[in-house]
Design a protein around this motif. Structure first.
Motif, PDB file in Angstrom:
ATOM      1  N   MET A  14       0.841  -1.199   0.000  1.00  0.00           N
ATOM      2  CA  MET A  14       0.000   0.000   0.000  1.00  0.00           C
ATOM      3  C   MET A  14       0.877   1.250   0.000  1.00  0.00           C
ATOM      4  SD  MET A  14      -3.007   1.395   0.119  1.00  0.00           S
ATOM      5  CE  MET A  14      -4.043  -0.021   0.472  1.00  0.00           C
ATOM      6  N   SER A  15       0.592   2.204  -0.849  1.00  0.00           N
ATOM      7  CA  SER A  15       1.379   3.421  -0.920  1.00  0.00           C
ATOM      8  C   SER A  15       1.249   4.219   0.356  1.00  0.00           C
ATOM      9  CB  SER A  15       0.878   4.274  -2.101  1.00  0.00           C
ATOM     10  OG  SER A  15       1.410   5.571  -2.023  1.00  0.00           O
ATOM     11  N   ALA A  40      -1.609   7.680   0.898  1.00  0.00           N
ATOM     12  CA  ALA A  40      -3.072   7.625   1.029  1.00  0.00           C
ATOM     13  C   ALA A  40      -3.727   7.501  -0.344  1.00  0.00           C
ATOM     14  CB  ALA A  40      -3.608   8.852   1.770  1.00  0.00           C
ATOM     15  N   THR A  91      -6.018   5.820  -1.571  1.00  0.00           N
ATOM     16  CA  THR A  91      -7.461   5.687  -1.719  1.00  0.00           C
ATOM     17  C   THR A  91      -8.182   7.011  -1.540  1.00  0.00           C
ATOM     18  OG1 THR A  91      -7.733   5.218   0.639  1.00  0.00           O
ATOM     19  CG2 THR A  91      -7.386   3.334  -0.830  1.00  0.00           C
ATOM     20  N   LEU A 102      -8.568   4.278   5.067  1.00  0.00           N
ATOM     21  CA  LEU A 102      -7.165   4.444   5.425  1.00  0.00           C
ATOM     22  C   LEU A 102      -6.653   3.097   5.902  1.00  0.00           C
ATOM     23  CD1 LEU A 102      -7.100   7.846   7.382  1.00  0.00           C
ATOM     24  CD2 LEU A 102      -6.081   7.383   5.139  1.00  0.00           C
ATOM     25  N   ASP A 150      -0.669   4.172   5.103  1.00  0.00           N
ATOM     26  CA  ASP A 150      -1.191   5.372   4.449  1.00  0.00           C
ATOM     27  C   ASP A 150      -0.857   6.624   5.255  1.00  0.00           C
ATOM     28  OD1 ASP A 150      -2.294   3.874   2.434  1.00  0.00           O
ATOM     29  OD2 ASP A 150      -4.355   4.032   3.129  1.00  0.00           O
TER      30      ASP A 150
END
Length: 235
Positions: free
Chosen positions: A1-2, A5, A7, A42, A46
């Motif tokens: 996951m980056s 954030a 999303t 989140l 993130d």
């Protein structure tokens, strides 16, 4: 996951709910961030979008920073100097420990309340238990549960206990009984066991019943968080 954030940019954040609006600004922000984590908006790693959160809630960045400091103490976020705040890895053991500790502290209150009970208090506690058995609406269950706990604390007569319990904020962001499967049944069973111990004048059993009720609730929350994929997976 980056860590940026992924999303969130370009996606409007949800509005605060009524329960959030009634809280202080810092508490409101902390609850809102827990909600974003709970809903999967989140995730671990993130970066917390502080400006977007401030705009969504209509507050300055000061209560956002206050909330992040509180959430860091609770283990929800990690603050990195000059980089920002990032969502931490939720730990199943920590979730269970939270409810175990809450049960021990509330159990102490129940012990004191049992020692100081009056016939009127026992009768009122019985009324609340009977109402809990009938209630189906999560909002009504939450209200009755608060009344039950408030009566125990009032009878215990310890301002210090109330202060300690207030500091142990809830992990589930919203109506516990609406969001956690099995929570209503656990509340009914646990409250009845506590009332029976208070009625019988058994402080040890009252404390034990509190510990058992909160342990059961902790199990339910841990199961829910695991189902939602909120716990960190081993590397």
């Amino acid at each position: 996951m980056s860590a940026q954030a992924a999303t969130l940019p370009g996606t409007p954040l949800p509005p605060p709910d009524e329960a959030m609006v009634r809280r202080s600004s810092g508490e409101q922000v902390a609850l809102y961030i827990r909600r974003l984590i709970f809903e999967g908006r989140l995730r671990q790693g993130d970066r917390v979008p502080q400006d977007e959160i401030a705009r969504a809630l209509g507050v300055s960045r000061i209560p956002v920073r206050e909330a992040l400091l509180s959430l860091e103490r609770e283990g929800w976020v990690t603050i990195k100097p000059h980089r920002g705040a990032f969502i931490g890895a939720l730990d199943e053991a920590a979730v269970r420990d939270h409810y175990t500790l809450y049960g021990l502290v509330f159990g102490f209150a129940a012990r004191r309340a049992t020692e100081r009970r009056t016939p009127e208090m026992v009768a009122h506690l019985d009324e609340l238990c009977r109402a809990l058995q009938r209630a189906e609406d999560p909002a009504a269950v939450a209200r009755l549960s608060r009344d039950f706990g408030r009566l125990i604390l009032q009878t215990a007569g310890s301002p210090r206990l109330r202060a300690v319990l207030r500091a142990m904020v809830g992990i589930v962001p919203g109506n516990f009984f609406a969001l956690v499967p099995g929570a209503i049944e656990a509340e009914r069973d646990g409250s009845r066991a506590i009332w029976e111990a208070v009625r019988d004048g058994d402080p040890d059993r009252a404390a034990w019943a509190c510990a058992q009720k909160l342990q059961r609730q902790g199990d339910l929350v841990a199961e829910l968080f695991a189902t939602r994929g909120l716990f960190a997976t081993p590397a």
